[in-house]
Design a protein around this motif. Structure first.
Motif, PDB file in Angstrom:
ATOM      1  N   PHE A  20     -21.662  20.036  63.188  1.00 60.15           N
ATOM      2  CA  PHE A  20     -21.727  19.031  61.797  1.00 60.15           C
ATOM      3  C   PHE A  20     -22.208  18.026  62.437  1.00 60.15           C
ATOM      4  O   PHE A  20     -23.163  16.872  61.098  1.00 60.15           O
ATOM      5  N   GLU A  23     -26.426  17.382  61.096  1.00 56.00           N
ATOM      6  CA  GLU A  23     -26.099  17.063  59.499  1.00 56.00           C
ATOM      7  C   GLU A  23     -25.456  15.993  59.106  1.00 56.00           C
ATOM      8  O   GLU A  23     -26.168  15.366  57.842  1.00 56.00           O
ATOM      9  N   PHE A  24     -25.377  14.326  59.624  1.00 60.29           N
ATOM     10  CA  PHE A  24     -25.881  13.014  59.491  1.00 60.29           C
ATOM     11  C   PHE A  24     -26.847  12.679  59.867  1.00 60.29           C
ATOM     12  O   PHE A  24     -27.693  13.069  61.307  1.00 60.29           O
ATOM     13  N   HIS A  42     -25.840  12.523  54.971  1.00 59.44           N
ATOM     14  CA  HIS A  42     -25.910  13.367  55.542  1.00 59.44           C
ATOM     15  C   HIS A  42     -27.264  13.323  54.784  1.00 59.44           C
ATOM     16  O   HIS A  42     -27.828  12.806  54.036  1.00 59.44           O
ATOM     17  N   SER A  44     -28.998  16.187  54.356  1.00 64.78           N
ATOM     18  CA  SER A  44     -29.570  16.732  52.611  1.00 64.78           C
ATOM     19  C   SER A  44     -29.985  15.693  51.315  1.00 64.78           C
ATOM     20  O   SER A  44     -30.510  16.185  50.234  1.00 64.78           O
ATOM     21  N   ASN A 227     -18.325   9.729  53.239  1.00 64.57           N
ATOM     22  CA  ASN A 227     -19.890   9.284  53.936  1.00 64.57           C
ATOM     23  C   ASN A 227     -20.942   9.237  52.603  1.00 64.57           C
ATOM     24  O   ASN A 227     -22.031   9.995  52.362  1.00 64.57           O
ATOM     25  N   ALA A 291     -22.618  15.502  49.834  1.00 67.21           N
ATOM     26  CA  ALA A 291     -22.330  14.445  51.220  1.00 67.21           C
ATOM     27  C   ALA A 291     -20.575  15.607  51.030  1.00 67.21           C
ATOM     28  O   ALA A 291     -20.405  15.564  51.845  1.00 67.21           O
ATOM     29  N   ILE A 294     -19.980  20.062  52.131  1.00 63.80           N
ATOM     30  CA  ILE A 294     -20.049  19.852  53.594  1.00 63.80           C
ATOM     31  C   ILE A 294     -18.263  20.381  54.128  1.00 63.80           C
ATOM     32  O   ILE A 294     -17.848  20.871  54.551  1.00 63.80           O
ATOM     33  N   TYR A 379     -18.658  13.339  63.409  1.00 62.67           N
ATOM     34  CA  TYR A 379     -20.593  13.455  64.210  1.00 62.67           C
ATOM     35  C   TYR A 379     -20.153  12.606  65.116  1.00 62.67           C
ATOM     36  O   TYR A 379     -20.571  12.057  65.805  1.00 62.67           O
TER      37      TYR A 379
END
Ligand SMILES: Cc1ncc(COP(=O)(O)O)c(C=O)c1O
Ligand SMILES: Nc1ccccc1C(=O)C[C@H](N)C(=O)O
Length: 413
Positions: A20, A23-24, A42, A44, A227, A291, A294, A379
């Motif tokens: 993961f 992803e940050f 995040h 995305s 997040n 966020a 996830i 993370y």
């Protein structure tokens, strides 16, 4: 436990949550131990925000309330948070700030318990929680008073039949100490009091079971372990049994049973919607939604297991590598009593933290003497912990923190 960097690398390599981290958005070299204050972005979010701004706002304009699902956002996002806090999807909405939601649920609670005037809380609670009680009590004008305990274990003796509401933060913002939610809720109910839980430092950090504890109300924020981004809207939980009877005073049109009937008088929705007030902040919610997505792929029990390991590793390393430099553990040593952060007291906590931040190890300072380190298992890895402690040790040994530039206080610490 053997403490060396190889060992940390090995633990990272078999970490089930390791995937993961990518992803940050975290710049290389940064060890971010402040996700308990503001979580990172995040990956995305940029694209999703761009689409929202261009397609939904610029192009489709007002139609987007229906076509892009803007209108449903408070409940849709609440439903994503629900499993993390032991709630059903229909019992949580995302709206307003934690402070405002506290006002709403406290006001509802004191109305449900009109004969009682005492609100129990902790002196070390996050100040906004206490300030909101002060403001509400003055506004209500009915003589409500705060009864503040000085030690977390004193909750039981503060609860008697004069208590209307027990309002506590589940995980203390400074020390990370965890209250026993089920036990306290049961004691409060036995004494005829209602309970409000602030889950700011719990949600996404450890499992919470509001329904299992039979909690009455809860609030929490989404910009820490969830997040959601700076100022992301908060959430509010109301037990289903109270949703038709609890009345909150910020009775705006989004809390009406039929907002688009445009009735001249207020009739609260018979659902969690009655805890909404006005128009939701769509752009902020748009950043929050990816966020939250996830968490569909993350097991909160795995988060807790890794969080405990990271915190234990950090404490062991600090005590080994930084012994003799005046650091004192301010968090409970027992993991079962600690959230996902570790705090140390130090006479020069502010300067030491500034020196750490200047070397890309970011934690924060809480007056008067606390250095706070948050461990977000999505993370943060074991090598991060190792490297953070190596940096801390170097700063203490070299006296680097004595530099003048680390003594200057900024507005936000
Ligand atoms: C326990 C707790 N409650 C509330 C808040 C904040 O509330 P708001 O988002 O309204 O500023 C925080 C942190 O900012 C907090 O730690
Ligand atoms: N909302 C913020 C805005 C600016 C700086 C910090 C915060 C925090 O959230 C602090 C956090 N609640 C804390 O436990 O200290």
């Amino acid at each position: 436990m053997q403490i060396n960097r190889d060992n940390a690398e090995e633990r990272d390599s078999c970490d089930p949550l390791g995937e993961f981290r990518d992803e940050f958005v975290l710049r290389p070299g940064l060890i971010y131990l402040d996700g308990n204050s503001l979580g990172p972005m995040h990956v995305s979010v940029r694209e999703r925000m761009q689409a929202c701004i261009e397609d939904e706002w610029a192009n489709d304009l007002i139609a987007s309330w229906n076509t892009a699902g803007w209108y449903d956002m408070p409940l849709r996002l609440g439903a994503r948070i629900a499993p993390l806090i032991g709630a059903d999807a229909n019992d949580v909405v995302v709206t307003d700030s934690t402070s405002i939601n506290l006002f709403k649920v406290l006001a509802a609670a004191i109305r449900l318990n009109p004969g009682r005037k005492v609100i129990v809380s902790e002196r070390s609670n996050f100040p906004t929680d206490l300030y909101m009680v002060e403001g509400l009590s003055a506004f209500a004008g009915k003589g409500h008073e705060l009864r503040l305990i000085d030690r977390p274990e004193d909750v039981a003796q503060a609860i008697d039949d004069s208590v209307a509401v027990v309002m506590l933060t589940h995980v203390n913002y400074r020390t990370g100490r965890v209250h026993d939610m089920a036990d306290i809720t049961r004691m409060a109910h036995e004494a005829g009091a209602l309970v409000v839980w602030d889950l700011a430092h719990s949600t996404g950090a450890l499992p919470v079971d509001l329904a299992g504890a039979d909690a009455d109300f809860a609030v929490g924020c989404t910009y820490k372990y969830l997040n959601g981004g700076p100022g992301a809207p908060a959430f509010v939980y109301v037990a289903p049994r109270l949703q038709t009877v609890a009345e909150q005073p910020l009775s705006g049109w989004f809390g009406h049973s039929r907002p688009f009937a445009f009735d001249p008088s207020f009739e609260p929705a018979k659902t969690i919607h009655r805890f909404l007030t006005g128009t939701p902040p769509v752009l902020s919610m748009t950043a929050l939604e990816p966020a939250l997505a996830i968490w569909d792929r993350v097991d909160i029990a795995a988060i807790r297991a890794k969080s405990v390991e990271l915190c234990e590793y950090f404490i062991a390393l600090v005590e080994q590598e930084c012994a003799g430099f005046g650091l004192e553990l301010a968090s409970p040593r027992d993991s079962a009593r600690r959230g996902s952060q570790v705090s140390f007291r130090h006479e020069n906590a502010y300067a030491v933290m500034q020196a750490l931040i200047s070397r890309d190890v970011v934690g924060d300072f809480r007056a008067p003497d606390i250095m706070r380190f948050g461990f977000a298992p999505l993370y943060i890895g074991f090598v991060d912990v190792f490297d953070a402690v190596a940096t801390l040790s170097d700063i203490l040994q070299s006296n680097a923190w004595r530099d003048d530039r680390f003594q200057v206080r900024s507005a936000v610490t």
